[in-house]
Design an enzyme around this catalytic site. Sequence first.
Site, mmCIF file in Angstrom:
data_model
loop_
_atom_site.group_PDB
_atom_site.id
_atom_site.type_symbol
_atom_site.label_atom_id
_atom_site.label_comp_id
_atom_site.label_asym_id
_atom_site.label_seq_id
_atom_site.Cartn_x
_atom_site.Cartn_y
_atom_site.Cartn_z
ATOM 1 N N HIS A 165 0.955 -1.188 0.070
ATOM 2 C CA HIS A 165 0.005 -0.124 0.008
ATOM 3 C C HIS A 165 0.883 1.052 -0.088
ATOM 4 O O HIS A 165 0.279 2.336 0.545
ATOM 5 C CB HIS A 165 -0.774 0.098 1.287
ATOM 6 C CG HIS A 165 -1.747 -1.274 1.525
ATOM 7 N ND1 HIS A 165 -2.899 -1.320 1.039
ATOM 8 C CD2 HIS A 165 -1.292 -2.210 2.066
ATOM 9 C CE1 HIS A 165 -3.191 -2.619 1.420
ATOM 10 N NE2 HIS A 165 -2.464 -3.428 1.966
ATOM 11 N N SER A 286 14.720 22.240 -15.568
ATOM 12 C CA SER A 286 13.635 23.098 -15.825
ATOM 13 C C SER A 286 14.167 24.535 -16.397
ATOM 14 O O SER A 286 15.158 24.939 -15.842
ATOM 15 C CB SER A 286 13.029 23.327 -14.538
ATOM 16 O OG SER A 286 12.241 24.585 -14.371
ATOM 17 N N LYS A 292 16.056 22.155 -10.286
ATOM 18 C CA LYS A 292 15.259 21.183 -10.620
ATOM 19 C C LYS A 292 16.196 19.928 -11.399
ATOM 20 O O LYS A 292 17.061 20.385 -12.316
ATOM 21 C CB LYS A 292 14.029 21.293 -11.381
ATOM 22 C CG LYS A 292 12.900 22.158 -10.802
ATOM 23 C CD LYS A 292 12.117 21.050 -9.936
ATOM 24 C CE LYS A 292 11.186 20.601 -10.817
ATOM 25 N NZ LYS A 292 9.921 20.024 -10.385
ATOM 26 N N GLU A 299 9.367 9.279 -16.419
ATOM 27 C CA GLU A 299 8.040 9.484 -16.526
ATOM 28 C C GLU A 299 7.513 9.037 -17.872
ATOM 29 O O GLU A 299 6.478 8.543 -18.063
ATOM 30 C CB GLU A 299 7.717 11.130 -16.598
ATOM 31 C CG GLU A 299 8.139 11.527 -15.132
ATOM 32 C CD GLU A 299 8.288 13.204 -14.927
ATOM 33 O OE1 GLU A 299 7.059 13.856 -15.100
ATOM 34 O OE2 GLU A 299 9.572 13.641 -15.361
#
Length: 467
Positions: A165, A286, A292, A299
Amino acid sequence: MTASDQTKAANQMWGGRFAEGPDAIMQAINASIGFDKRLYAQDIAGSRAHAAMLAATGILSDSDAQAIGEGLLTVLSEIESGAFAFKVELEDIHLNVESRLTEIVGEAGKRLHTARSRNDQVAVDFRLWVRDQCDAVIEALAGLMRAFVAQADQGADWVMPGFTHLQTAQPVTWGHHMMAYVEMFARDRSRFQDARKRMNECPLGAAALAGTGFPIDRHMTAQALGFDRPTANSLDSVSDRDFALEFLSAASICAMHLSRFAEELVIWSSAQFRFVRLSDRWTTGSSIMPQKKNPDAAELLRAKLGRILGATVALFTVMKGLALTYSKDMQEDKEQVFDAADNLMLGLAAMTGMVGDMAANRDTLKAAAASGFSTATDLADWLVRSLNLPFREAHHVTGTLVALAESKGCDLPELPLEAMQAVHPGITGEVFSVLGVENSVRSRMSYGGTAPDQVRAQIARWKEQLK
Ligand code: ARG
């Protein structure tokens, strides 16, 4: 001028009964050359095997077969050098190749299509292409598995939290977690191996649908093209696309696996987790936030299943309810498979690179493993073993101790013995020996368990298999 005014001469390959050529829009919807040119090598290999067989069976003269065989090699080199002019009027790769062949060798080229149809031609071309892709995926999967094994090998006994979980469950080892993916990708590999075995039958010689009256030798063409045997039913041969569906199904499951590790990488590389550091090679910055380092490759890998499963659903939908045998609907098969195969190969390569480069943060993993009451099960097991409590009761006692620790803002190993004894008087100081994470993982010696010795045995087994 409207599209229908643009009548052209009837098609030179099949236009005998046509007075005028197709509407421009008809040509656009009908042509597949824009994408099926990717089958050129398979188409030429199939034609060469067919021509050689026609000569061996006396259907074609040796000199014609010779001219065809050589002419096809010329076509092949023209395509590979980029000199070949693909024509939309010629619809697909089959007619483009045959037409150019005839320009090069004359009369003989027009005899190539004896005892054959584009229906068995496309079936054999596409099978050969998908078969090659299976081989490529199988190899790529082995590379990915090796990358996971190397990670496991390096940190076979590094402790990290195991989750259910996405909540801390029990301490596990980094090696164990890495090897879980080896098992998953091994199943993928065997799915592609199985599919390849099943698809390795040659549909060439089924002709349009019914077979042919010419005395062809289907065993000869099957063998020449590396198939195990010819397909046994000509109707099935030209209408079957199971091989493409099996490839897509296996690709979907594999892409789902990629997406799961991709998601773990996204979570693990975040500032909140810091379980792993991804290398600069697999991340991007970024344009506005200078700090970043985004896990873009992960992704995108998480997303690839979207289009691969999409392709799978698309082809199932195309094939659903199609009466036997070939229908033009089936021309919609190729783009889906091409796109899925390209993206799967790209995804496997990216994942292999990323896994190879990633650096696990051993100390962070260990600290995380020791938090969240991860050894509560060990404590309950100790109550069972040492005090002979029934497990359900031990579970309850441990739950009470967890609540106590939580209220004190400490973890289980920091609870004073007297506080524990207040919950259950039988508890002794010996309990602390099972509350550490290293002890915890070492104790899970059951086959397939997380104990470093178990994990090392699995690593050794896979290293041997992946040699
Ligand atoms: N371009 C077609 C396809 O991809 C080849 C087979 C065409 N057969 C036919 N009878 N029109 O399916």
